[in-house]
Enzyme design. Structure first.
Site, mmCIF file in Angstrom:
data_model
loop_
_atom_site.group_PDB
_atom_site.id
_atom_site.type_symbol
_atom_site.label_atom_id
_atom_site.label_comp_id
_atom_site.label_asym_id
_atom_site.label_seq_id
_atom_site.Cartn_x
_atom_site.Cartn_y
_atom_site.Cartn_z
ATOM 1 N N CYS A 260 12.043 0.260 -13.431
ATOM 2 C CA CYS A 260 11.601 0.400 -14.828
ATOM 3 C C CYS A 260 12.137 -0.664 -15.770
ATOM 4 C CB CYS A 260 11.979 1.775 -15.350
ATOM 5 S SG CYS A 260 11.014 3.074 -14.591
HETATM 6 P P1 NAD Z 1 5.601 5.015 -7.753
HETATM 7 O O1 NAD Z 1 5.202 3.660 -7.322
HETATM 8 O O2 NAD Z 1 6.785 5.680 -7.132
HETATM 9 O O3 NAD Z 1 4.369 6.024 -7.567
HETATM 10 C C1 NAD Z 1 3.068 5.757 -7.965
HETATM 11 C C2 NAD Z 1 2.122 6.546 -7.052
HETATM 12 O O4 NAD Z 1 0.785 6.385 -7.533
HETATM 13 C C3 NAD Z 1 2.126 6.053 -5.605
HETATM 14 O O5 NAD Z 1 2.384 7.141 -4.747
HETATM 15 C C4 NAD Z 1 0.718 5.495 -5.402
HETATM 16 O O6 NAD Z 1 0.238 5.653 -4.085
HETATM 17 C C5 NAD Z 1 -0.077 6.329 -6.394
HETATM 18 N N1 NAD Z 1 -1.376 5.764 -6.787
HETATM 19 C C6 NAD Z 1 -1.698 4.474 -7.071
HETATM 20 N N2 NAD Z 1 -2.987 4.392 -7.419
HETATM 21 C C7 NAD Z 1 -3.507 5.656 -7.378
HETATM 22 C C8 NAD Z 1 -4.779 6.214 -7.644
HETATM 23 N N3 NAD Z 1 -5.814 5.458 -8.032
HETATM 24 N N4 NAD Z 1 -4.947 7.534 -7.501
HETATM 25 C C9 NAD Z 1 -3.920 8.319 -7.088
HETATM 26 N N5 NAD Z 1 -2.689 7.850 -6.814
HETATM 27 C C10 NAD Z 1 -2.484 6.525 -6.975
HETATM 28 O O7 NAD Z 1 5.784 4.932 -9.335
HETATM 29 P P2 NAD Z 1 6.791 5.775 -10.262
HETATM 30 O O8 NAD Z 1 8.170 5.260 -10.115
HETATM 31 O O9 NAD Z 1 6.509 7.219 -10.077
HETATM 32 O O10 NAD Z 1 6.288 5.314 -11.710
HETATM 33 C C11 NAD Z 1 5.044 5.721 -12.217
HETATM 34 C C12 NAD Z 1 4.963 5.311 -13.676
HETATM 35 O O11 NAD Z 1 5.969 5.984 -14.434
HETATM 36 C C13 NAD Z 1 5.191 3.831 -13.929
HETATM 37 O O12 NAD Z 1 4.426 3.434 -15.022
HETATM 38 C C14 NAD Z 1 6.664 3.762 -14.284
HETATM 39 O O13 NAD Z 1 6.975 2.643 -15.086
HETATM 40 C C15 NAD Z 1 6.829 5.051 -15.072
HETATM 41 N N6 NAD Z 1 8.179 5.597 -15.065
HETATM 42 C C16 NAD Z 1 8.921 5.588 -13.918
HETATM 43 C C17 NAD Z 1 10.203 6.121 -13.926
HETATM 44 C C18 NAD Z 1 11.067 6.088 -12.696
HETATM 45 O O14 NAD Z 1 12.272 6.334 -12.819
HETATM 46 N N7 NAD Z 1 10.550 5.806 -11.511
HETATM 47 C C19 NAD Z 1 10.718 6.669 -15.116
HETATM 48 C C20 NAD Z 1 9.930 6.690 -16.252
HETATM 49 C C21 NAD Z 1 8.656 6.150 -16.218
#
Ligand code: NAD
Length: 415
Positions: A260
């Site tokens: 992030c």
């Molecule tokens: P991640 O990469 O762990 O997970 C994303 C998931 O989305 C994956 O499993 C992927 O296969 C899936 N995906 C992609 N395209 C898709 C589609 N068209 N339909 C269905 N599924 C689909 O990401 P994350 O860490 O969970 O982060 C997600 C968002 O949240 C990002 O924008 C990130 O910046 C934000 N965020 C993350 C955190 C964190 O600590 N990881 C904290 C706050 C905000």
């Protein structure tokens, strides 16, 4: 409430599990079939304290078929928003997910709210997501609502953070949209702010900008303290007692990493340049952070010649409690060690499998074997590193592990 969660990553999976525990009917959609299979079997594909336990207690429908979300009252978009090469945020996954949700809306009879929970740059929900959703032929505000609700969870504490949030920010298209999310969080004790969609998008990025700036500032103070023979942690303690400053997030060390902070800061810088504003502080924050982890290697070289040496690494994850190695300091450190001609032997309690995908050529071993190396770098502050025997070793510490001071040669990165 019937809730669909799009994206089963750190954000989506934690939300799905916790919402199911709170009694909602959850459909979790992802394009990664292997991940879905694991979740359906009650096993979390990510290391997150408490998550396996919840998954074993609740029932979450998992699917890659968007048609299954037709009955939802609320659709949460939680897909990834990584960085492009130029630092701008890639909205590819958001766009694809919105297109699939749009097809669902086309056939949908009842009103529902689509909430963006991914971190996005200001303007994304209104300028990209809503127009795609309206390609369904349905009218925003009349047939469906839209919100942007940023996620503030910290990996390693994600379940706790989800159940005990610091604040709920509801960026709402209109009152009707916001009411659906407000109802969802009515049990939560945290402050709830209802605001515009753009403001919500900016609150998330501004929060990460502050966190990143704070870390780089204390690291800059730490780098000075190291050169001046001052203990930067004592300085931080004295500084933090000022209640305008506060004591949290004042641990100097090897800088920030993870999925992030680095990419969100890059994205905010890129967005700022698009609007013709040069964000000077944020650029310096990132620049200082980029060099901070490598200071460990420079310190190491004052004690050991890299060529032909075996260097141990304790900790690979970007922080304790997670298996996430995205943008972690260990990547830069291992690259520099290999470039210098050293062999690397590493240990992490949770992140070795993920790190092995990036560096299959290095050795992986238990902590005692890692301590047999010519010198050891402590890169992540896992609690178990406080219980190792460092006597007789050369240790460069990036995370202030007290026990490591027993080493024959001990150097802290900022102390
Ligand atoms: P991640 O990469 O762990 O997970 C994303 C998931 O989305 C994956 O499993 C992927 O296969 C899936 N995906 C992609 N395209 C898709 C589609 N068209 N339909 C269905 N599924 C689909 O990401 P994350 O860490 O969970 O982060 C997600 C968002 O949240 C990002 O924008 C990130 O910046 C934000 N965020 C993350 C955190 C964190 O600590 N990881 C904290 C706050 C905000």
């Amino acid at each position: 409430m019937r809730i669909s969660v799009i994206g089963a990553g750190y954000v989506g999976l934690v939300a799905a599990a916790c919402l199911a525990k709170l009694g909602h009917a959850i459909t979790l959609v992802d394009i990664d079939e292997a991940k879905l299979k694991q979740i359906a079997g009650g096993i979390s594909p990510i290391h997150e304290p408490g998550l396996d336990e919840i998954l074993s207690q609740v029932s979450v429908e998992t699917t890659s078929d968007y048609e299954r979300i037709g009955g939802s009252d609320l659709i949460l978009i939680c897909v990834g928003t990584p960085c492009n090469q130029d630092g701008a945020m890639s909205l590819e996954y958001i766009e694809k997910a919105a297109r699939q949700v749009s097809r669902v809306l086309r056939l949908k009879a009842n009103y529902c709210v689509v909430a963006v929970r991914s971190t996005v740059v200001p303007g994304t929900t209104e300028e990209l997501v809503i127009p795609i959703l309206e390609q369904s032929g349905k009218k925003v505000g009349r047939d469906f609502g839209v919100c942007m609700e940023p996620e503030f969870l910290q990996e390693g504490k994600a379940v706790y953070n989800y159940m005990n949030p610091s604040r709920i920010i509801i960026g709402q298209l209109d009152e009707r949209s916001g009411d659906v999310l407000a109802e969802l969080y009515k049990h939560v004790k945290a402050p709830v702010i209802r605001t515009s969609i753009r403001t919500a998008e900016m609150i998330k990025l501004a929060s990460n900008a502050f966190l990143g700036a704070r870390i780089s500032l204390i690291n800059e103070i730490g780098n000075m303290c190291k050169a001046l023979g001052i203990d930067t942690y004592e300085v931080a303690k004295g500084v933090g007692l000022d209640d305008r400053i506060g004591s949290k997030f004042l641990n100097s060390g090897i800088g920030f990493g993870g999925s992030c902070l680095p990419k969100d800061l890059r994205a905010l810088i890129a967005r700022s340049r698009q609007i013709g504003y040069e964000p000077e502080i944020l650029e310096r924050v990132l620049k200082l952070n980029d060099g901070q982890a490598l200071r460990m290697v420079e310190l190491l070289k004052t004690h050991v010649s890299l060529k032909g040496a075996t260097i141990g690494i304790l900790g690979l994850a970007f922080k304790p409690g997670t298996d996430d190695v995205r943008d972690c300091g260990a990547i830069k450190i291992v690259e520099a060690l290999l470039d210098g001609g050293a062999a690397v032997r590493a240990y992490d309690p949770a992140a070795m499998d993920n790190f092995r995908k990036l560096f299959p050529q290095i050795g992986y071993a238990g902590p005692d074997e890692v301590l047999e190396s010519d010198a050891v770098l402590i890169v992540t502050e896992w609690e178990e590193f406080e219980h190792l025997d460092y006597t007789g070793k050369i240790v460069i510490d990036g995370r202030r592990v007290s026990k490591a001071r027993e080493a024959r040669i001990y150097e802290g990165v900022c102390w």
